[in-house]
Motif scaffolding. Structure first.
Motif, PDB file in Angstrom:
ATOM      1  N   GLU A  90     -21.170  23.239 -18.960  1.00  0.00           N
ATOM      2  CA  GLU A  90     -20.351  22.655 -19.934  1.00  0.00           C
ATOM      3  C   GLU A  90     -21.284  22.795 -21.083  1.00  0.00           C
ATOM      4  O   GLU A  90     -20.683  23.406 -22.303  1.00  0.00           O
ATOM      5  CB  GLU A  90     -19.922  21.236 -19.864  1.00  0.00           C
ATOM      6  N   ILE A  91     -22.417  22.434 -21.091  1.00  0.00           N
ATOM      7  CA  ILE A  91     -23.406  22.721 -22.463  1.00  0.00           C
ATOM      8  C   ILE A  91     -23.431  24.147 -22.719  1.00  0.00           C
ATOM      9  O   ILE A  91     -23.374  24.548 -23.968  1.00  0.00           O
ATOM     10  CB  ILE A  91     -24.688  21.878 -21.860  1.00  0.00           C
ATOM     11  N   CYS A  92     -23.481  25.237 -21.751  1.00  0.00           N
ATOM     12  CA  CYS A  92     -23.687  26.532 -22.184  1.00  0.00           C
ATOM     13  C   CYS A  92     -22.458  27.076 -22.638  1.00  0.00           C
ATOM     14  O   CYS A  92     -22.661  28.051 -23.411  1.00  0.00           O
ATOM     15  CB  CYS A  92     -23.889  27.235 -20.743  1.00  0.00           C
ATOM     16  N   LYS A  93     -21.340  26.253 -22.601  1.00  0.00           N
ATOM     17  CA  LYS A  93     -20.247  26.936 -23.160  1.00  0.00           C
ATOM     18  C   LYS A  93     -20.225  26.896 -24.829  1.00  0.00           C
ATOM     19  O   LYS A  93     -19.773  27.596 -25.536  1.00  0.00           O
ATOM     20  CB  LYS A  93     -18.923  25.852 -22.848  1.00  0.00           C
ATOM     21  N   PHE A  94     -20.943  25.925 -25.373  1.00  0.00           N
ATOM     22  CA  PHE A  94     -21.275  25.972 -26.682  1.00  0.00           C
ATOM     23  C   PHE A  94     -22.800  26.170 -27.219  1.00  0.00           C
ATOM     24  O   PHE A  94     -23.222  26.115 -28.373  1.00  0.00           O
ATOM     25  CB  PHE A  94     -20.946  24.375 -27.217  1.00  0.00           C
ATOM     26  N   CYS A  95     -23.316  26.932 -26.206  1.00  0.00           N
ATOM     27  CA  CYS A  95     -24.790  27.312 -26.478  1.00  0.00           C
ATOM     28  C   CYS A  95     -24.700  28.281 -27.541  1.00  0.00           C
ATOM     29  O   CYS A  95     -23.912  29.030 -27.920  1.00  0.00           O
ATOM     30  CB  CYS A  95     -25.479  28.284 -25.388  1.00  0.00           C
ATOM     31  N   PRO A  96     -25.430  28.005 -28.839  1.00  0.00           N
ATOM     32  CA  PRO A  96     -25.729  28.613 -30.240  1.00  0.00           C
ATOM     33  C   PRO A  96     -26.388  30.098 -30.105  1.00  0.00           C
ATOM     34  O   PRO A  96     -26.431  30.823 -30.920  1.00  0.00           O
ATOM     35  CB  PRO A  96     -26.301  27.808 -31.039  1.00  0.00           C
ATOM     36  N   LEU A  97     -26.851  30.155 -28.972  1.00  0.00           N
ATOM     37  CA  LEU A  97     -27.719  31.379 -28.773  1.00  0.00           C
ATOM     38  C   LEU A  97     -26.766  32.771 -28.263  1.00  0.00           C
ATOM     39  O   LEU A  97     -25.603  32.508 -27.760  1.00  0.00           O
ATOM     40  CB  LEU A  97     -28.794  31.587 -27.569  1.00  0.00           C
ATOM     41  N   ASP A  98     -27.055  33.752 -28.871  1.00  0.00           N
ATOM     42  CA  ASP A  98     -26.102  35.009 -28.499  1.00  0.00           C
ATOM     43  C   ASP A  98     -26.320  35.097 -27.016  1.00  0.00           C
ATOM     44  O   ASP A  98     -27.476  35.171 -26.590  1.00  0.00           O
ATOM     45  CB  ASP A  98     -26.660  36.156 -29.259  1.00  0.00           C
ATOM     46  N   LYS A  99     -25.321  35.661 -26.378  1.00  0.00           N
ATOM     47  CA  LYS A  99     -25.330  35.730 -24.849  1.00  0.00           C
ATOM     48  C   LYS A  99     -26.352  36.536 -24.263  1.00  0.00           C
ATOM     49  O   LYS A  99     -26.864  36.608 -23.463  1.00  0.00           O
ATOM     50  CB  LYS A  99     -24.108  36.195 -24.500  1.00  0.00           C
ATOM     51  N   SER A 100     -26.858  37.551 -25.557  1.00  0.00           N
ATOM     52  CA  SER A 100     -28.042  38.522 -24.897  1.00  0.00           C
ATOM     53  C   SER A 100     -29.155  37.815 -24.830  1.00  0.00           C
ATOM     54  O   SER A 100     -30.271  38.274 -24.465  1.00  0.00           O
ATOM     55  CB  SER A 100     -27.874  39.780 -25.736  1.00  0.00           C
ATOM     56  N   LEU A 101     -29.279  36.515 -25.706  1.00  0.00           N
ATOM     57  CA  LEU A 101     -30.475  35.830 -25.664  1.00  0.00           C
ATOM     58  C   LEU A 101     -30.683  34.720 -24.494  1.00  0.00           C
ATOM     59  O   LEU A 101     -31.582  33.907 -24.832  1.00  0.00           O
ATOM     60  CB  LEU A 101     -30.631  35.386 -27.113  1.00  0.00           C
TER      61      LEU A 101
END
Length: 196
Positions: A90-101
């Protein structure tokens, strides 16, 4: 002398008769203007609330509801804490990092919430609660329509899912008007309903 006194008395009496209705009209007008401002304020605050609650904020709020008291204390103090695999997703759903990072994210290889993702989670939760507390200040002061706000935010009384983020609020040691509001709407919900 007597004629002047009688004339003065008549003028004062007529003046009083003319002024009294004007006072009542002015009082009515002031009350109507106050009610109009309250309705405008209610609409503006509701719009502000709707604009402040974004997708990421909703996800973060849902995550924070599931945190334990200890995790909420860590979140408030901005220190890392461990979460379950389900919460990690769930936390990964709003991760501010670009998916490549994402390979640089602290949650990639562990279940410890820290660093940028901790800051992001805390920011969303605090923003949500600060916006809600601001709205409750307006409710408390009566500058919004109390009944409308109580109806629209009745969902806050449902603490079974932690929807008020009570553990985080208590860890923060603040948000007294949210607490007052919840007590008030719980009190209203326990009052017997009038039959039609």
């Amino acid at each position: 002398m007597c004629v002047i006194s009688l004339l003065e008395l008549i003028v004062l009496t007529v003046s009083a008769i003319l002024i009294i209705p004007q006072i009542f009209l002015m009082k009515k007008q002031i009350k109507e203007q106050h009610e109009e401002r309250r309705r405008e304020n209610t609409t503006n605050f509701m719009a502000s609330w709707c604009n402040s609650v974004k997708k990421d904020t909703c996800i973060a709020e849902q995550v924070a509801r599931q945190l334990s008291n200890e995790q909420c204390i860590c979140l408030y103090k901005h220190t890392g804490f461990e979460v379950s695999k389900e919460l990690k997703k769930e936390i990964c759903k709003f991760c501010p990092l670009d998916k490549s990072l994402c390979d640089k994210c602290s949650l990639k290889d562990s279940s410890i919430v820290d660093g940028k993702i901790l800051t992001e989670l805390r920011w969303h939760v605090v923003t949500y609660l600060n916006t809600l507390e601001t709205l409750m200040v307006s409710w408390h002061l009566g500058i919004v329509d109390r009944k409308v706000i109580e109806e629209q935010f009745a969902f806050l009384k449902d603490t079974s899912k932690g929807s008020t983020l009570s553990q985080f609020r208590h860890a923060a040691g603040g948000y007294p008007l949210i607490e007052e509001f919840i007590d008030k709407i719980k009190e209203h919900s326990q009052e017997p309903k009038a039959e039609l």
